[in-house]
Design a protein around this motif. Structure first.
Motif, PDB file in Angstrom:
ATOM      1  N   SER A  12       0.707  -1.267   0.029  1.00 53.46           N
ATOM      2  CA  SER A  12      -0.091   0.093  -0.015  1.00 53.46           C
ATOM      3  C   SER A  12       0.686   1.095  -0.064  1.00 53.46           C
ATOM      4  O   SER A  12       0.267   2.406  -0.353  1.00 53.46           O
ATOM      5  CB  SER A  12      -0.682  -0.035   1.375  1.00 53.46           C
ATOM      6  N   GLY A  13       2.058   1.225   0.248  1.00 57.46           N
ATOM      7  CA  GLY A  13       2.875   2.269   0.513  1.00 57.46           C
ATOM      8  C   GLY A  13       3.713   2.641  -0.881  1.00 57.46           C
ATOM      9  O   GLY A  13       4.156   3.873  -1.363  1.00 57.46           O
ATOM     10  N   GLN A  14       3.339   1.806  -1.888  1.00 62.92           N
ATOM     11  CA  GLN A  14       3.845   2.011  -3.293  1.00 62.92           C
ATOM     12  C   GLN A  14       2.683   2.569  -3.932  1.00 62.92           C
ATOM     13  O   GLN A  14       1.439   2.652  -4.040  1.00 62.92           O
ATOM     14  CB  GLN A  14       4.172   0.743  -3.811  1.00 62.92           C
ATOM     15  N   CYS A  15       3.043   3.315  -5.331  1.00 66.55           N
ATOM     16  CA  CYS A  15       2.108   3.784  -6.309  1.00 66.55           C
ATOM     17  C   CYS A  15       2.148   3.353  -7.436  1.00 66.55           C
ATOM     18  O   CYS A  15       3.214   3.205  -8.229  1.00 66.55           O
ATOM     19  CB  CYS A  15       2.511   5.363  -6.460  1.00 66.55           C
ATOM     20  N   THR A  16       0.745   3.425  -8.085  1.00 67.74           N
ATOM     21  CA  THR A  16       0.710   2.697  -9.441  1.00 67.74           C
ATOM     22  C   THR A  16       0.701   3.635 -10.622  1.00 67.74           C
ATOM     23  O   THR A  16       0.666   3.561 -11.750  1.00 67.74           O
ATOM     24  CB  THR A  16      -0.708   1.873  -9.602  1.00 67.74           C
ATOM     25  N   ARG A  17       1.048   4.982 -10.178  1.00 67.93           N
ATOM     26  CA  ARG A  17       0.889   6.116 -11.051  1.00 67.93           C
ATOM     27  C   ARG A  17       1.638   6.139 -12.383  1.00 67.93           C
ATOM     28  O   ARG A  17       1.126   6.312 -13.513  1.00 67.93           O
ATOM     29  CB  ARG A  17       0.803   7.471 -10.399  1.00 67.93           C
ATOM     30  N   VAL A  18       2.918   5.779 -12.229  1.00 67.04           N
ATOM     31  CA  VAL A  18       3.761   5.356 -13.437  1.00 67.04           C
ATOM     32  C   VAL A  18       3.203   4.350 -14.329  1.00 67.04           C
ATOM     33  O   VAL A  18       3.329   4.713 -15.671  1.00 67.04           O
ATOM     34  CB  VAL A  18       5.180   5.324 -13.007  1.00 67.04           C
ATOM     35  N   GLN A  19       2.689   3.384 -13.771  1.00 71.77           N
ATOM     36  CA  GLN A  19       2.431   2.250 -14.508  1.00 71.77           C
ATOM     37  C   GLN A  19       1.130   2.461 -15.309  1.00 71.77           C
ATOM     38  O   GLN A  19       0.583   2.336 -16.422  1.00 71.77           O
ATOM     39  CB  GLN A  19       2.025   0.951 -13.761  1.00 71.77           C
ATOM     40  N   LEU A  20       0.119   3.477 -14.573  1.00 71.98           N
ATOM     41  CA  LEU A  20      -1.153   3.908 -15.046  1.00 71.98           C
ATOM     42  C   LEU A  20      -0.654   4.673 -16.246  1.00 71.98           C
ATOM     43  O   LEU A  20      -1.578   4.672 -17.407  1.00 71.98           O
ATOM     44  CB  LEU A  20      -2.049   4.419 -14.050  1.00 71.98           C
ATOM     45  N   GLU A  21      -0.022   5.639 -16.265  1.00 70.96           N
ATOM     46  CA  GLU A  21       0.374   6.596 -17.251  1.00 70.96           C
ATOM     47  C   GLU A  21       0.977   5.749 -18.482  1.00 70.96           C
ATOM     48  O   GLU A  21       0.492   6.189 -19.772  1.00 70.96           O
ATOM     49  CB  GLU A  21       1.381   7.630 -16.819  1.00 70.96           C
ATOM     50  N   ALA A  22       1.924   4.783 -18.262  1.00 74.66           N
ATOM     51  CA  ALA A  22       2.246   4.135 -19.173  1.00 74.66           C
ATOM     52  C   ALA A  22       1.221   3.259 -20.333  1.00 74.66           C
ATOM     53  O   ALA A  22       1.200   3.398 -21.448  1.00 74.66           O
ATOM     54  CB  ALA A  22       3.457   3.135 -18.926  1.00 74.66           C
ATOM     55  N   LEU A  23       0.184   2.800 -19.284  1.00 75.72           N
ATOM     56  CA  LEU A  23      -0.716   1.702 -19.746  1.00 75.72           C
ATOM     57  C   LEU A  23      -1.882   2.935 -20.629  1.00 75.72           C
ATOM     58  O   LEU A  23      -2.242   2.399 -21.684  1.00 75.72           O
ATOM     59  CB  LEU A  23      -1.541   1.352 -18.822  1.00 75.72           C
ATOM     60  N   GLU A  24      -2.144   4.024 -20.224  1.00 73.65           N
ATOM     61  CA  GLU A  24      -2.874   4.833 -20.792  1.00 73.65           C
ATOM     62  C   GLU A  24      -2.279   5.419 -22.245  1.00 73.65           C
ATOM     63  O   GLU A  24      -2.712   5.323 -23.360  1.00 73.65           O
ATOM     64  CB  GLU A  24      -3.368   6.128 -20.266  1.00 73.65           C
ATOM     65  N   ALA A  25      -0.935   5.635 -21.957  1.00 69.84           N
ATOM     66  CA  ALA A  25      -0.211   5.839 -23.432  1.00 69.84           C
ATOM     67  C   ALA A  25       0.005   4.948 -24.213  1.00 69.84           C
ATOM     68  O   ALA A  25       0.067   5.314 -25.508  1.00 69.84           O
ATOM     69  CB  ALA A  25       1.363   6.470 -22.999  1.00 69.84           C
ATOM     70  N   ALA A  26      -0.099   3.711 -23.881  1.00 71.80           N
ATOM     71  CA  ALA A  26      -0.068   2.415 -24.675  1.00 71.80           C
ATOM     72  C   ALA A  26      -1.617   2.199 -25.353  1.00 71.80           C
ATOM     73  O   ALA A  26      -1.688   1.314 -26.349  1.00 71.80           O
ATOM     74  CB  ALA A  26       0.288   1.468 -23.918  1.00 71.80           C
ATOM     75  N   GLY A  27      -2.587   2.912 -25.298  1.00 71.49           N
ATOM     76  CA  GLY A  27      -3.784   3.056 -25.506  1.00 71.49           C
ATOM     77  C   GLY A  27      -4.651   1.980 -25.200  1.00 71.49           C
ATOM     78  O   GLY A  27      -5.869   1.454 -25.714  1.00 71.49           O
ATOM     79  N   CYS A  28      -4.604   1.558 -23.857  1.00 73.63           N
ATOM     80  CA  CYS A  28      -5.377   0.996 -22.932  1.00 73.63           C
ATOM     81  C   CYS A  28      -6.804   1.634 -22.856  1.00 73.63           C
ATOM     82  O   CYS A  28      -6.782   2.576 -22.394  1.00 73.63           O
ATOM     83  CB  CYS A  28      -4.917   0.615 -21.694  1.00 73.63           C
ATOM     84  N   GLU A  29      -7.831   1.078 -23.388  1.00 74.17           N
ATOM     85  CA  GLU A  29      -9.214   1.371 -23.033  1.00 74.17           C
ATOM     86  C   GLU A  29      -9.739   1.243 -21.751  1.00 74.17           C
ATOM     87  O   GLU A  29     -10.507   2.007 -21.050  1.00 74.17           O
ATOM     88  CB  GLU A  29     -10.151   0.873 -24.043  1.00 74.17           C
ATOM     89  N   ILE A  30      -9.166   0.162 -21.309  1.00 72.16           N
ATOM     90  CA  ILE A  30      -9.440  -0.195 -19.703  1.00 72.16           C
ATOM     91  C   ILE A  30      -8.373  -0.548 -19.055  1.00 72.16           C
ATOM     92  O   ILE A  30      -7.558  -1.190 -19.200  1.00 72.16           O
ATOM     93  CB  ILE A  30     -10.481  -1.691 -19.758  1.00 72.16           C
ATOM     94  N   VAL A  31      -8.099  -0.037 -17.563  1.00 68.66           N
ATOM     95  CA  VAL A  31      -7.218  -0.182 -16.954  1.00 68.66           C
ATOM     96  C   VAL A  31      -7.631  -0.589 -15.454  1.00 68.66           C
ATOM     97  O   VAL A  31      -8.414  -0.026 -14.972  1.00 68.66           O
ATOM     98  CB  VAL A  31      -6.498   1.143 -16.803  1.00 68.66           C
ATOM     99  N   ARG A  32      -6.864  -1.357 -15.373  1.00 68.64           N
ATOM    100  CA  ARG A  32      -7.341  -2.002 -13.577  1.00 68.64           C
ATOM    101  C   ARG A  32      -5.927  -2.231 -12.938  1.00 68.64           C
ATOM    102  O   ARG A  32      -4.956  -2.458 -13.583  1.00 68.64           O
ATOM    103  CB  ARG A  32      -7.805  -3.517 -13.577  1.00 68.64           C
ATOM    104  N   GLU A  33      -6.190  -1.844 -11.477  1.00 67.44           N
ATOM    105  CA  GLU A  33      -4.806  -1.591 -10.822  1.00 67.44           C
ATOM    106  C   GLU A  33      -5.253  -2.237  -9.441  1.00 67.44           C
ATOM    107  O   GLU A  33      -6.468  -2.278  -8.978  1.00 67.44           O
ATOM    108  CB  GLU A  33      -4.360  -0.387 -10.549  1.00 67.44           C
ATOM    109  N   GLU A  34      -4.040  -2.885  -8.666  1.00 74.24           N
ATOM    110  CA  GLU A  34      -4.269  -3.271  -7.341  1.00 74.24           C
ATOM    111  C   GLU A  34      -3.132  -3.428  -6.589  1.00 74.24           C
ATOM    112  O   GLU A  34      -2.170  -3.191  -7.218  1.00 74.24           O
ATOM    113  CB  GLU A  34      -5.010  -4.589  -7.210  1.00 74.24           C
ATOM    114  N   LYS A  35      -3.139  -3.441  -5.293  1.00 72.84           N
ATOM    115  CA  LYS A  35      -1.853  -3.338  -4.686  1.00 72.84           C
ATOM    116  C   LYS A  35      -2.014  -4.962  -3.696  1.00 72.84           C
ATOM    117  O   LYS A  35      -2.748  -5.084  -2.857  1.00 72.84           O
ATOM    118  CB  LYS A  35      -2.090  -2.374  -3.522  1.00 72.84           C
ATOM    119  N   ALA A  36      -1.045  -5.690  -4.167  1.00 71.98           N
ATOM    120  CA  ALA A  36      -1.153  -7.244  -3.798  1.00 71.98           C
ATOM    121  C   ALA A  36       0.242  -7.641  -4.163  1.00 71.98           C
ATOM    122  O   ALA A  36       0.721  -7.382  -5.250  1.00 71.98           O
ATOM    123  CB  ALA A  36      -2.285  -7.883  -4.274  1.00 71.98           C
TER     124      ALA A  36
END
Length: 179
Positions: A12-36
């Protein structure tokens, strides 16, 4: 044909922001994220949702393979599911595209390295714990059950179920403390 992104961090102390930005830039229409933890696909509801939802022609997109799985068996299970559904896998930071033979081979190699890295981390952790025990620093987790209170209540004639209710613990914990 939908591109579905998946982002994962271990804590939970880590952040998915960088991954989310890369996935959106790659053209992902649906993006799911989790901390596990990535050591198992269990307890990862977002990944399971993607695997249930993904359809023929869709592509699962991750930034790196270790965001998807940290064991070769889990990675192979994911790959089998994708193949059976007619979907593919792509990584934004690694030359992976499972529509080609080279891409499939590279996925397996990266999976082996991800599992190797996990095993090395576990070995180092166990070595550190062993050294700490020898030094008297590591004493394990503090007991969460007051064994003396359980014995006292038993001597007063209270049953295991009543003790468990009073102390807010499981009945099996009462029996363990009485051993």
């Amino acid at each position: 044909m939908t591109q579905i992104g998946y982002a994962r961090v271990s804590s939970s102390g880590q952040c998915t922001r960088v991954q989310l930005e890369a996935l959106e830039a790659a053209g992902c229409e649906i993006v799911r994220e989790e901390k596990a933890s990535g050591t198992s696909t269990q307890k990862r509801p977002e990944l399971q949702s993607i695997m249930d939802f993904i359809r023929q022609g869709d592509t699962l997109v991750v930034t790196r393979i270790d965001r998807l799985a940290r064991s070769i068996s889990d990675l192979q299970d994911i790959m089998k599911t994708l193949k059976s559904k007619g979907a593919s896998l792509r990584a934004t930071e690694q030359p992976i595209d499972t529509t080609s033979a080279a891409g499939k081979a590279f996925v397996d190699m990266l999976g082996v390295f991800a599992e190797f890295e996990t095993n090395l981390r576990k070995e180092r952790q166990m070595e550190g714990i062993a050294k700490a025990k020898v030094a008297g620093v590591y004493k394990g987790r503090k007991p969460s059950v007051d064994a003396d209170a359980i014995k006292r209540l038993t001597e007063e004639g209270m049953g295991a179920s009543d003790i468990a209710k009073r102390m807010g613990i499981g009945r099996s914990s009462v029996y363990r403390a009485l051993r």
